[in-house]
Design a protein around this motif. Sequence first.
Motif, PDB file in Angstrom:
ATOM      1  N   PRO A 139      32.586  37.289  19.851  1.00  0.00           N
ATOM      2  CA  PRO A 139      33.976  37.050  20.247  1.00  0.00           C
ATOM      3  C   PRO A 139      34.034  36.228  21.519  1.00  0.00           C
ATOM      4  CG  PRO A 139      33.331  39.285  20.858  1.00  0.00           C
ATOM      5  CD  PRO A 139      32.160  38.674  20.134  1.00  0.00           C
ATOM      6  N   GLY A 140      35.126  35.475  21.680  1.00  0.00           N
ATOM      7  CA  GLY A 140      35.261  34.654  22.888  1.00  0.00           C
ATOM      8  C   GLY A 140      36.431  33.707  22.768  1.00  0.00           C
ATOM      9  N   ALA A 141      36.140  32.435  22.991  1.00  0.00           N
ATOM     10  CA  ALA A 141      37.218  31.444  23.030  1.00  0.00           C
ATOM     11  C   ALA A 141      37.742  31.080  21.643  1.00  0.00           C
ATOM     12  CB  ALA A 141      36.736  30.190  23.750  1.00  0.00           C
ATOM     13  N   GLY A 142      37.088  31.580  20.593  1.00  0.00           N
ATOM     14  CA  GLY A 142      37.605  31.347  19.247  1.00  0.00           C
ATOM     15  C   GLY A 142      37.510  29.907  18.790  1.00  0.00           C
ATOM     16  N   SER A 143      36.370  29.276  19.067  1.00  0.00           N
ATOM     17  CA  SER A 143      36.218  27.872  18.681  1.00  0.00           C
ATOM     18  C   SER A 143      36.350  27.684  17.173  1.00  0.00           C
ATOM     19  CB  SER A 143      34.852  27.364  19.157  1.00  0.00           C
ATOM     20  OG  SER A 143      34.703  26.013  18.867  1.00  0.00           O
ATOM     21  N   GLU A 144      36.033  28.743  16.407  1.00  0.00           N
ATOM     22  CA  GLU A 144      36.105  28.648  14.939  1.00  0.00           C
ATOM     23  C   GLU A 144      37.516  28.371  14.434  1.00  0.00           C
ATOM     24  OE1 GLU A 144      35.467  31.348  16.651  1.00  0.00           O
ATOM     25  OE2 GLU A 144      36.711  33.014  15.976  1.00  0.00           O
ATOM     26  N   SER A 145      38.517  28.651  15.267  1.00  0.00           N
ATOM     27  CA  SER A 145      39.896  28.461  14.798  1.00  0.00           C
ATOM     28  C   SER A 145      40.690  27.562  15.739  1.00  0.00           C
ATOM     29  CB  SER A 145      40.588  29.817  14.684  1.00  0.00           C
ATOM     30  OG  SER A 145      40.484  30.488  15.922  1.00  0.00           O
ATOM     31  N   SER A 146      40.002  26.856  16.626  1.00  0.00           N
ATOM     32  CA  SER A 146      40.732  25.993  17.555  1.00  0.00           C
ATOM     33  C   SER A 146      40.504  24.524  17.201  1.00  0.00           C
ATOM     34  CB  SER A 146      40.281  26.246  18.999  1.00  0.00           C
ATOM     35  OG  SER A 146      39.111  25.530  19.280  1.00  0.00           O
ATOM     36  N   LYS A 147      41.375  23.687  17.738  1.00  0.00           N
ATOM     37  CA  LYS A 147      41.179  22.247  17.524  1.00  0.00           C
ATOM     38  C   LYS A 147      40.620  21.609  18.794  1.00  0.00           C
ATOM     39  CE  LYS A 147      46.100  21.126  18.285  1.00  0.00           C
ATOM     40  NZ  LYS A 147      47.212  20.299  17.821  1.00  0.00           N
ATOM     41  N   VAL A 148      39.858  22.408  19.532  1.00  0.00           N
ATOM     42  CA  VAL A 148      39.296  21.940  20.794  1.00  0.00           C
ATOM     43  C   VAL A 148      37.772  21.937  20.687  1.00  0.00           C
ATOM     44  CG1 VAL A 148      39.171  22.382  23.288  1.00  0.00           C
ATOM     45  CG2 VAL A 148      41.223  23.041  22.011  1.00  0.00           C
ATOM     46  N   ALA A 149      37.132  20.913  21.226  1.00  0.00           N
ATOM     47  CA  ALA A 149      35.672  20.913  21.386  1.00  0.00           C
ATOM     48  C   ALA A 149      35.374  20.381  22.782  1.00  0.00           C
ATOM     49  CB  ALA A 149      35.003  20.035  20.332  1.00  0.00           C
ATOM     50  N   VAL A 150      34.490  21.072  23.487  1.00  0.00           N
ATOM     51  CA  VAL A 150      34.140  20.634  24.840  1.00  0.00           C
ATOM     52  C   VAL A 150      32.682  20.192  24.830  1.00  0.00           C
ATOM     53  CG1 VAL A 150      33.991  21.284  27.271  1.00  0.00           C
ATOM     54  CG2 VAL A 150      35.776  22.279  25.835  1.00  0.00           C
ATOM     55  N   ILE A 151      32.459  18.945  25.173  1.00  0.00           N
ATOM     56  CA  ILE A 151      31.104  18.389  25.187  1.00  0.00           C
ATOM     57  C   ILE A 151      30.746  18.016  26.625  1.00  0.00           C
ATOM     58  CG2 ILE A 151      29.637  16.497  24.322  1.00  0.00           C
ATOM     59  CD1 ILE A 151      30.511  18.501  22.140  1.00  0.00           C
ATOM     60  N   SER A 152      29.549  18.396  27.037  1.00  0.00           N
ATOM     61  CA  SER A 152      29.115  18.093  28.408  1.00  0.00           C
ATOM     62  C   SER A 152      28.332  16.789  28.430  1.00  0.00           C
ATOM     63  CB  SER A 152      28.172  19.177  28.932  1.00  0.00           C
ATOM     64  OG  SER A 152      28.732  20.421  28.739  1.00  0.00           O
ATOM     65  N   ASP A 153      28.411  16.130  29.553  1.00  0.00           N
ATOM     66  CA  ASP A 153      27.527  15.000  29.802  1.00  0.00           C
ATOM     67  C   ASP A 153      27.043  15.121  31.244  1.00  0.00           C
ATOM     68  OD1 ASP A 153      26.069  12.849  29.108  1.00  0.00           O
ATOM     69  OD2 ASP A 153      27.702  11.421  29.041  1.00  0.00           O
ATOM     70  N   ILE A 154      26.250  14.187  31.665  1.00  0.00           N
ATOM     71  CA  ILE A 154      25.615  14.301  32.978  1.00  0.00           C
ATOM     72  C   ILE A 154      26.650  14.572  34.078  1.00  0.00           C
ATOM     73  CG2 ILE A 154      24.062  13.127  34.601  1.00  0.00           C
ATOM     74  CD1 ILE A 154      23.777  11.061  32.118  1.00  0.00           C
ATOM     75  N   ASP A 155      27.760  13.869  33.998  1.00  0.00           N
ATOM     76  CA  ASP A 155      28.689  13.904  35.110  1.00  0.00           C
ATOM     77  C   ASP A 155      29.824  14.916  34.969  1.00  0.00           C
ATOM     78  OD1 ASP A 155      29.491  12.440  32.956  1.00  0.00           O
ATOM     79  OD2 ASP A 155      30.579  10.934  34.085  1.00  0.00           O
ATOM     80  N   SER A 156      30.110  15.373  33.758  1.00  0.00           N
ATOM     81  CA  SER A 156      31.290  16.228  33.598  1.00  0.00           C
ATOM     82  C   SER A 156      31.329  16.895  32.225  1.00  0.00           C
ATOM     83  CB  SER A 156      32.552  15.369  33.781  1.00  0.00           C
ATOM     84  OG  SER A 156      33.667  16.189  33.916  1.00  0.00           O
ATOM     85  N   LYS A 157      32.391  17.710  32.035  1.00  0.00           N
ATOM     86  CA  LYS A 157      32.667  18.269  30.712  1.00  0.00           C
ATOM     87  C   LYS A 157      33.868  17.518  30.146  1.00  0.00           C
ATOM     88  CE  LYS A 157      31.269  23.058  30.904  1.00  0.00           C
ATOM     89  NZ  LYS A 157      31.723  24.404  30.619  1.00  0.00           N
TER      90      LYS A 157
END
Lengths: 361, 80
Positions: A139-157
């Motif tokens: 359980p947590g942020a519920g990514s399975e049902s959200s339209k959000v994806a957060v991808i990290s890179d060297i400088d930021s998210k």
Amino acid sequence: MASVSSLKSSNNLVPLFSSSWIKDVDCFKKSVLKYDTNSTLILYSSSTEFLLSDISGIKIKVKEPTFLECKSIIKQTESMTIDTIVAIGGGKVLDVAKFCFFTNLRDVVFSDSIGSLSELKQTIESKKTAQLIACPSLPGAGSESSKVAVISDIDSKYPFVFDSFFSDEILYIAPLYGQLKNRQIVIGLFDVLSHLMEGVLSPIAPFIMKQYAKMGFQMVMDIFKRHMQGESFNFQDIMVMSSLAGYTQSFTSVGLLHGISHVLESHGYGDHAFLNACYFEPVMKYNSEKSPKVQGLVSALDQTVDEFLGNIRCITERFKIEKPVVNGPDDISLLIAKDMCTRTNVRLVRQPDIKNILEIR
Amino acid sequence: MSENNERLKTLLLDIFMMPESDYKDGNGPDDIENWDSLATVSMAVGVQEEFSHHMTPEEVSEIKSIGDIKTFLVKNGISF
């Protein structure tokens, strides 16, 4: 599919998602084998690997939701025709699956000269050419049902929000939850509660999403209450609440609590869910001082704000969830004050308020 | 400068993260870099906290400049 039960929830929230409750590993295998293995890609985290013995097809273990990882996965699969993605794991795996296969990323010409995601982010667009089967592992942020994806890179998210990120089906695989420790579940539930709380209080939340979030908030508090009275956790209820949190946050944004947890996480003070658990009570206390919305939310539980905060403290103390010592350079509180999340908080957030919450002296 | 003007100025410098020189009645979203839709929401929350006056969504949508915020407050009995 007689071995797979449809998920039922006491509040009939399930119709929001197409979902099934998978009782054991054999049921899961049958569920996945119904897809054509030649065009199905399974993305998974290391903790879910035990599910995949005897399952043929293309499997890729996902480590981190970084742009580098995404580029590697795209390269590994560039010659494949994929019509189904099965993503098994927490938010990391699901976010990588969404970003790699439900945007135009595979069409973007790759070269090593592309240094960072910041160079590419404006060209990333929504694109759906496959179905997404999401199998959340906690359980947590519920990514399975959200339209959000957060991808990290060297400088930021980098958060990406696209309708194509909504999954086509959610499979809740019971054996994944049986291996979770109570403290992990409680921390995950605080993450769920944080999203639902911010959904209710968000100044930009649509009315119907506030109602869903409020209902979920009450149910999660009920799950906590029953557990504190000695009952075992009911994972069906917990996972539906988690998915509800993911669904509502797609429309409501987040607030101060996530502003704090995002910044502190990026400075190595712990992961997002743990930090949400640590700062849930002080943020609620801060918001309750001037916001009648908080009082309304709490009074729906038949509690005063002080009783509510006391109950939250009991839970965090029992599970030894302690705030980290933030060795307070001013720039941490300043970074939080500048975080976009603070601008959708129910109260105006200023730097001295953040120092008080973090207890930076 | 009146006390209320000082309070509004402090509030808006905080919300829009702008230099003091940008605090001018005629300045709006086109002139102030950080005045986006989220900052507008934050401004409405801040005005409610600082001056105890709730802005309806319609009133928020009519705010096009710092001067409009003052006009809203004057209508609600706050003098500048």
